[in-house]
Design a protein around this motif. Structure first.
Motif, PDB file in Angstrom:
ATOM      1  N   HIS A 152       0.827  -1.202   0.000  1.00 24.80           N
ATOM      2  CA  HIS A 152       0.000   0.000   0.000  1.00 24.80           C
ATOM      3  C   HIS A 152       0.867   1.261   0.000  1.00 24.80           C
ATOM      4  O   HIS A 152       2.073   1.204   0.214  1.00 24.80           O
ATOM      5  CB  HIS A 152      -0.917   0.005   1.228  1.00 24.80           C
ATOM      6  N   TRP A 153       0.224   2.377  -0.243  1.00 19.83           N
ATOM      7  CA  TRP A 153       0.899   3.684  -0.217  1.00 19.83           C
ATOM      8  C   TRP A 153       1.482   3.928   1.169  1.00 19.83           C
ATOM      9  O   TRP A 153       0.857   3.677   2.191  1.00 19.83           O
ATOM     10  CB  TRP A 153      -0.131   4.765  -0.579  1.00 19.83           C
ATOM     11  N   ASN A 154       2.703   4.435   1.192  1.00 21.67           N
ATOM     12  CA  ASN A 154       3.437   4.738   2.424  1.00 21.67           C
ATOM     13  C   ASN A 154       3.710   3.504   3.274  1.00 21.67           C
ATOM     14  O   ASN A 154       3.897   3.601   4.489  1.00 21.67           O
ATOM     15  CB  ASN A 154       2.701   5.802   3.256  1.00 21.67           C
ATOM     16  N   SER A 155       3.760   2.357   2.648  1.00 18.97           N
ATOM     17  CA  SER A 155       4.133   1.141   3.366  1.00 18.97           C
ATOM     18  C   SER A 155       5.602   1.207   3.763  1.00 18.97           C
ATOM     19  O   SER A 155       6.426   1.798   3.064  1.00 18.97           O
ATOM     20  CB  SER A 155       3.898  -0.079   2.475  1.00 18.97           C
ATOM     21  N   ASP A 156       5.918   0.604   4.911  1.00 22.66           N
ATOM     22  CA  ASP A 156       7.323   0.490   5.286  1.00 22.66           C
ATOM     23  C   ASP A 156       7.909  -0.732   4.584  1.00 22.66           C
ATOM     24  O   ASP A 156       7.228  -1.402   3.795  1.00 22.66           O
ATOM     25  CB  ASP A 156       7.491   0.421   6.807  1.00 22.66           C
ATOM     26  N   ALA A 157       9.164  -1.048   4.880  1.00 24.94           N
ATOM     27  CA  ALA A 157       9.855  -2.093   4.123  1.00 24.94           C
ATOM     28  C   ALA A 157       9.498  -3.508   4.553  1.00 24.94           C
ATOM     29  O   ALA A 157       9.946  -4.468   3.912  1.00 24.94           O
ATOM     30  CB  ALA A 157      11.366  -1.886   4.231  1.00 24.94           C
ATOM     31  N   VAL A 158       8.719  -3.666   5.619  1.00 27.03           N
ATOM     32  CA  VAL A 158       8.362  -5.013   6.055  1.00 27.03           C
ATOM     33  C   VAL A 158       6.867  -5.290   5.915  1.00 27.03           C
ATOM     34  O   VAL A 158       6.403  -6.383   6.223  1.00 27.03           O
ATOM     35  CB  VAL A 158       8.824  -5.284   7.511  1.00 27.03           C
ATOM     36  N   SER A 159       6.115  -4.320   5.482  1.00 29.20           N
ATOM     37  CA  SER A 159       4.682  -4.530   5.267  1.00 29.20           C
ATOM     38  C   SER A 159       4.459  -5.625   4.228  1.00 29.20           C
ATOM     39  O   SER A 159       5.154  -5.672   3.211  1.00 29.20           O
ATOM     40  CB  SER A 159       4.017  -3.243   4.779  1.00 29.20           C
ATOM     41  N   HIS A 160       3.513  -6.505   4.504  1.00 32.65           N
ATOM     42  CA  HIS A 160       3.108  -7.579   3.598  1.00 32.65           C
ATOM     43  C   HIS A 160       4.101  -8.737   3.529  1.00 32.65           C
ATOM     44  O   HIS A 160       3.914  -9.671   2.747  1.00 32.65           O
ATOM     45  CB  HIS A 160       2.828  -7.040   2.190  1.00 32.65           C
ATOM     46  N   ASN A 161       5.160  -8.680   4.349  1.00 35.86           N
ATOM     47  CA  ASN A 161       6.092  -9.805   4.369  1.00 35.86           C
ATOM     48  C   ASN A 161       5.420 -11.081   4.867  1.00 35.86           C
ATOM     49  O   ASN A 161       5.750 -12.184   4.416  1.00 35.86           O
ATOM     50  CB  ASN A 161       7.299  -9.481   5.255  1.00 35.86           C
ATOM     51  N   ALA A 162       4.474 -10.941   5.796  1.00 36.47           N
ATOM     52  CA  ALA A 162       3.775 -12.125   6.313  1.00 36.47           C
ATOM     53  C   ALA A 162       2.981 -12.812   5.203  1.00 36.47           C
ATOM     54  O   ALA A 162       2.895 -14.049   5.168  1.00 36.47           O
ATOM     55  CB  ALA A 162       2.849 -11.732   7.464  1.00 36.47           C
ATOM     56  N   LEU A 163       2.408 -12.031   4.284  1.00 38.68           N
ATOM     57  CA  LEU A 163       1.705 -12.621   3.150  1.00 38.68           C
ATOM     58  C   LEU A 163       2.661 -13.417   2.273  1.00 38.68           C
ATOM     59  O   LEU A 163       2.309 -14.488   1.761  1.00 38.68           O
ATOM     60  CB  LEU A 163       1.034 -11.523   2.313  1.00 38.68           C
ATOM     61  N   ALA A 174       7.556 -15.543  -3.617  1.00 37.08           N
ATOM     62  CA  ALA A 174       7.015 -14.182  -3.550  1.00 37.08           C
ATOM     63  C   ALA A 174       8.140 -13.171  -3.690  1.00 37.08           C
ATOM     64  O   ALA A 174       9.225 -13.344  -3.129  1.00 37.08           O
ATOM     65  CB  ALA A 174       6.272 -13.973  -2.234  1.00 37.08           C
ATOM     66  N   LEU A 175       7.866 -12.144  -4.457  1.00 35.05           N
ATOM     67  CA  LEU A 175       8.798 -11.036  -4.642  1.00 35.05           C
ATOM     68  C   LEU A 175       8.091  -9.784  -4.164  1.00 35.05           C
ATOM     69  O   LEU A 175       7.165  -9.286  -4.812  1.00 35.05           O
ATOM     70  CB  LEU A 175       9.171 -10.926  -6.121  1.00 35.05           C
ATOM     71  N   ARG A 176       8.482  -9.303  -2.991  1.00 34.63           N
ATOM     72  CA  ARG A 176       7.810  -8.165  -2.359  1.00 34.63           C
ATOM     73  C   ARG A 176       8.413  -6.872  -2.896  1.00 34.63           C
ATOM     74  O   ARG A 176       9.518  -6.475  -2.548  1.00 34.63           O
ATOM     75  CB  ARG A 176       7.943  -8.284  -0.839  1.00 34.63           C
ATOM     76  N   PHE A 177       7.680  -6.208  -3.758  1.00 38.36           N
ATOM     77  CA  PHE A 177       8.153  -5.069  -4.534  1.00 38.36           C
ATOM     78  C   PHE A 177       8.111  -3.766  -3.730  1.00 38.36           C
ATOM     79  O   PHE A 177       7.128  -3.482  -3.038  1.00 38.36           O
ATOM     80  CB  PHE A 177       7.262  -4.946  -5.773  1.00 38.36           C
ATOM     81  N   SER A 178       9.164  -2.986  -3.819  1.00 35.73           N
ATOM     82  CA  SER A 178       9.179  -1.643  -3.237  1.00 35.73           C
ATOM     83  C   SER A 178       8.733  -0.654  -4.310  1.00 35.73           C
ATOM     84  O   SER A 178       9.418  -0.477  -5.322  1.00 35.73           O
ATOM     85  CB  SER A 178      10.587  -1.267  -2.757  1.00 35.73           C
ATOM     86  N   MET A 179       7.594  -0.030  -4.105  1.00 35.83           N
ATOM     87  CA  MET A 179       7.069   0.897  -5.098  1.00 35.83           C
ATOM     88  C   MET A 179       7.972   2.126  -5.217  1.00 35.83           C
ATOM     89  O   MET A 179       8.743   2.425  -4.308  1.00 35.83           O
ATOM     90  CB  MET A 179       5.646   1.319  -4.717  1.00 35.83           C
ATOM     91  N   PRO A 180       7.880   2.847  -6.335  1.00 31.36           N
ATOM     92  CA  PRO A 180       8.660   4.075  -6.465  1.00 31.36           C
ATOM     93  C   PRO A 180       8.453   5.017  -5.276  1.00 31.36           C
ATOM     94  O   PRO A 180       7.344   5.181  -4.780  1.00 31.36           O
ATOM     95  CB  PRO A 180       8.112   4.690  -7.761  1.00 31.36           C
ATOM     96  N   TYR A 181       9.559   5.571  -4.812  1.00 31.14           N
ATOM     97  CA  TYR A 181       9.596   6.547  -3.716  1.00 31.14           C
ATOM     98  C   TYR A 181       9.251   5.935  -2.357  1.00 31.14           C
ATOM     99  O   TYR A 181       8.998   6.670  -1.403  1.00 31.14           O
ATOM    100  CB  TYR A 181       8.689   7.746  -4.012  1.00 31.14           C
TER     101      TYR A 181
END
Length: 383
Positions: A152-163, A174-181
């Motif tokens: 999601h927007w303004n997610s930190d670097a560990v958000s959604h790692n549990a998924l 799973a490849l947990r993508f860091s969105m631009p910015y």
């Protein structure tokens, strides 16, 4: 009882959307210079302010008509896995969490984004790698499956790692993508991912274009690793990016859209968490014009392209959502139904932010992971 629950849920949702005190009202800007290197512009953009608005509206229509050119790219040649210490990159102070995560190390896919911006940190794409560990996923002849997870927007670097770890349990990488910015890609002058969505019109489009292209680059790398069945899971802003990527890439056969909407502008204009952006926008532009200004990154613009590809999709939305208003998500469901797409919809009894809170985060995760597993299995049996 229903009214009491609704009131309680809206109050909880409001507390969560107002707890951050570092939202900044940045001035409106057409951001014309951000269009300079776009494929359909090639340096030919107006110099005088009176031409900015019509230029942006016309350009959006041209992008939608020729979107495969707009989202085209050259496959990076510098893919690499980088093992490094885990950092949180939180959008507000969380020292205890920072210390805890610094004790961990992980593998991250890095590559130079085909979209160059003025921010060096943002130009180096990043995605944390979660390969499955179970032996079943490595059996000879069994197709290798992977999902790109877009937070999601303004997610930190560990958000959604549990998924990601939950997908691993079922043999799915799973490849947990860091969105631009976001997180490690966030410019040093920012405390939030303000440049991803802001009152700078063209920069917001550019961030969307970069996200779509970088996601597609992740698919290139996964294919190089032997993964043949690919899917995507996007949440909130990540859901928008995921839809745009899937509409332009036939390799994404399985999709999970965690919160969904039609027009990018509608979410920003009506969302409780984007009030500070609307405050700057409405001094210059109204909602109808903003829809035209952000048509190029609106899912509704590419419904026909998405429908033309053979895909399976899950659409999750929340009944008490104050960020992606439920009527927007229901419109997506209506559009999918009208086109007779292969999809499932789920309405959660919570709001946007409360989706990430107990107990709703477990319910959300159950629907997301179980759907992806079943969809992959179904796709395999029908092929």
């Amino acid at each position: 009882m229903r009214k009491a629950y609704e009131k309680w849920m809206y109050a909880w949702e409001t507390r969560l959307t107002t707890r951050d005190t570092n939202r900044i009202v940045r001035p409106f800007d057409w951001g014309i210079e951000w269009t300079r290197d776009w494929p359909l512009v090639n340096g030919n953009f107006p110099q005088h302010a009176e031409a900015f608005a019509p230029y942006i509206y016309d350009l959006n229509r041209e992008i939608v008509a020729r979107s495969h050119e707009f989202f085209s790219y050259r496959v990076p040649t510098d893919f690499r896995l980088e093992r490094r210490q885990v950092e949180l990159f939180a959008t507000r102070s969380r020292p205890a969490d920072e210390a805890r995560h610094r004790k961990q190390q992980a593998d991250f896919l890095r590559f130079t984004s085909p979209v160059a911006t003025r921010h060096p940190e943002n130009n180096l794409a990043n995605a944390r790698w979660f390969p499955p560990q179970d032996k079943a996923s490595k059996k000879a002849g069994k197709p290798k499956r992977a999902v790109v997870v877009v937070p999601h927007w303004n997610s930190d670097a560990v958000s959604h790692n549990a998924l990601c770890r939950a997908l691993n349990w079922f043999g799915i990488a799973a490849l947990r993508f860091s969105m631009p910015y976001h997180d490690i890609r966030r410019p040093t002058e920012l405390s939030r991912a303000d440049y991803a969505v802001s009152a700078n019109v063209a920069r917001t489009i550019d961030a969307g274009r970069q996200a779509v292209i970088d996601i597609r680059c992740c698919l290139d790398w996964l294919q190089q690793q032997g993964y043949t069945e690919l899917g995507i899971l996007g949440t909130s802003l990540g859901s928008c990016y995921a839809f745009l990527a899937s509409a332009h890439d036939e390799r994404l056969r399985v999709n999970a859209f965690n919160h969904a909407s039609t027009y990018f502008a509608d979410v920003v204009w009506t969302g409780q968490s984007t009030r500070h952006i609307r405050e700057a926008l409405e001094q210059v532009i109204d909602l109808d014009k903003l829809r035209s200004a952000w048509l190029a990154i609106s899912p509704t613009s590419y419904m026909d392209k998405f429908a033309a590809l053979r895909k399976k999709s899950l659409v999750i939305y929340a009944k008490y959502d104050l960020t992606f208003l439920p009527q927007f998500s229901r419109k997506v469901v209506e559009e999918f139904t009208r086109r007779n797409l292969d999809f499932k919809s789920v309405c959660l009894p919570c709001g946007h932010y409360t989706t990430g809170e107990t107990p709703f985060k477990f319910l959300d995760a159950y629907h997301l992971v179980s759907y992806l597993v079943k969809a992959f299995n179904s796709a395999e049996s029908s092929s």
